[in-house]
Motif scaffolding. Structure first.
Motif, PDB file in Angstrom:
ATOM      1  N   TYR A  25       1.486   2.251   5.345  1.00 18.21           N
ATOM      2  CA  TYR A  25       2.490   3.307   5.198  1.00 18.21           C
ATOM      3  C   TYR A  25       1.978   4.401   4.270  1.00 18.21           C
ATOM      4  O   TYR A  25       2.112   5.590   4.563  1.00 18.21           O
ATOM      5  N   PHE A  26       1.387   4.007   3.148  1.00 18.79           N
ATOM      6  CA  PHE A  26       0.824   4.983   2.217  1.00 18.79           C
ATOM      7  C   PHE A  26      -0.227   5.842   2.917  1.00 18.79           C
ATOM      8  O   PHE A  26      -0.216   7.065   2.802  1.00 18.79           O
ATOM      9  N   ALA A  27      -1.150   5.203   3.628  1.00 17.66           N
ATOM     10  CA  ALA A  27      -2.242   5.922   4.293  1.00 17.66           C
ATOM     11  C   ALA A  27      -1.716   6.930   5.317  1.00 17.66           C
ATOM     12  O   ALA A  27      -2.279   8.021   5.457  1.00 17.66           O
ATOM     13  N   GLU A  28      -0.644   6.576   5.996  1.00 16.91           N
ATOM     14  CA  GLU A  28      -0.110   7.431   7.049  1.00 16.91           C
ATOM     15  C   GLU A  28       0.849   8.509   6.539  1.00 16.91           C
ATOM     16  O   GLU A  28       1.054   9.515   7.223  1.00 16.91           O
ATOM     17  N   ASN A  29       1.443   8.312   5.349  1.00 14.66           N
ATOM     18  CA  ASN A  29       2.530   9.194   4.930  1.00 14.66           C
ATOM     19  C   ASN A  29       2.329   9.941   3.619  1.00 14.66           C
ATOM     20  O   ASN A  29       3.071  10.880   3.345  1.00 14.66           O
ATOM     21  N   PHE A  30       1.367   9.529   2.803  1.00 13.47           N
ATOM     22  CA  PHE A  30       1.193  10.154   1.497  1.00 13.47           C
ATOM     23  C   PHE A  30      -0.223  10.673   1.324  1.00 13.47           C
ATOM     24  O   PHE A  30      -1.184  10.042   1.766  1.00 13.47           O
ATOM     25  N   ASP A  33      -5.096   9.097  -3.544  1.00 14.00           N
ATOM     26  CA  ASP A  33      -6.241   8.206  -3.534  1.00 14.00           C
ATOM     27  C   ASP A  33      -6.043   7.079  -4.537  1.00 14.00           C
ATOM     28  O   ASP A  33      -5.026   7.009  -5.218  1.00 14.00           O
ATOM     29  N   CYS A  34      -7.035   6.216  -4.601  1.00 13.45           N
ATOM     30  CA  CYS A  34      -7.041   5.074  -5.529  1.00 13.45           C
ATOM     31  C   CYS A  34      -5.855   4.137  -5.322  1.00 13.45           C
ATOM     32  O   CYS A  34      -5.292   3.612  -6.287  1.00 13.45           O
ATOM     33  N   LEU A  35      -5.477   3.912  -4.074  1.00 15.68           N
ATOM     34  CA  LEU A  35      -4.342   3.030  -3.789  1.00 15.68           C
ATOM     35  C   LEU A  35      -4.685   1.579  -4.071  1.00 15.68           C
ATOM     36  O   LEU A  35      -5.718   1.075  -3.646  1.00 15.68           O
ATOM     37  N   LEU A  36      -3.796   0.947  -4.783  1.00 16.93           N
ATOM     38  CA  LEU A  36      -3.856  -0.490  -5.014  1.00 16.93           C
ATOM     39  C   LEU A  36      -2.455  -1.021  -4.721  1.00 16.93           C
ATOM     40  O   LEU A  36      -1.480  -0.559  -5.317  1.00 16.93           O
TER      41      LEU A  36
END
Length: 83
Positions: A25-30, A33-36
């Motif tokens: 969801y994060f990758a598609e909507n926000f 960077d540096c997602l954990l």
């Protein structure tokens, strides 16, 4: 100047939480960077750099109870200022 200004961290407590779905969801909507996104079905820790932390908080609040919320201005930190 940093591309993504805000270091956004929080915990999500809920049921049937899925790290992979949250990351997708994060990758598609926000933009950021540096997602954990790590944890288990009941507790997920989120760490994400973004310019729109309120969108992250809004989404995460739909998944369960959010707490231990920290939003830090990394640009301000880099200049050696407290904020």
């Amino acid at each position: 100047m940093l591309e993504f200004k805000y270091d956004t961290q929080l915990l999500i407590e809920g049921e049937n939480l899925d790290e992979d779905e949250i990351r997708d969801y994060f990758a598609e909507n926000f933009k950021g960077d540096c997602l954990l996104a790590v944890g288990d079905e009941e507790l997920i820790k989120i760490h994400f750099h973004t310019n729109e932390p309120w969108k992250v908080l809004e989404y995460c609040s739909t998944l369960g109870e959010i707490y231990d919320i920290v939003v830090e201005d990394m640009d301000r930190q880099a200049r050696g200022l407290k904020g």
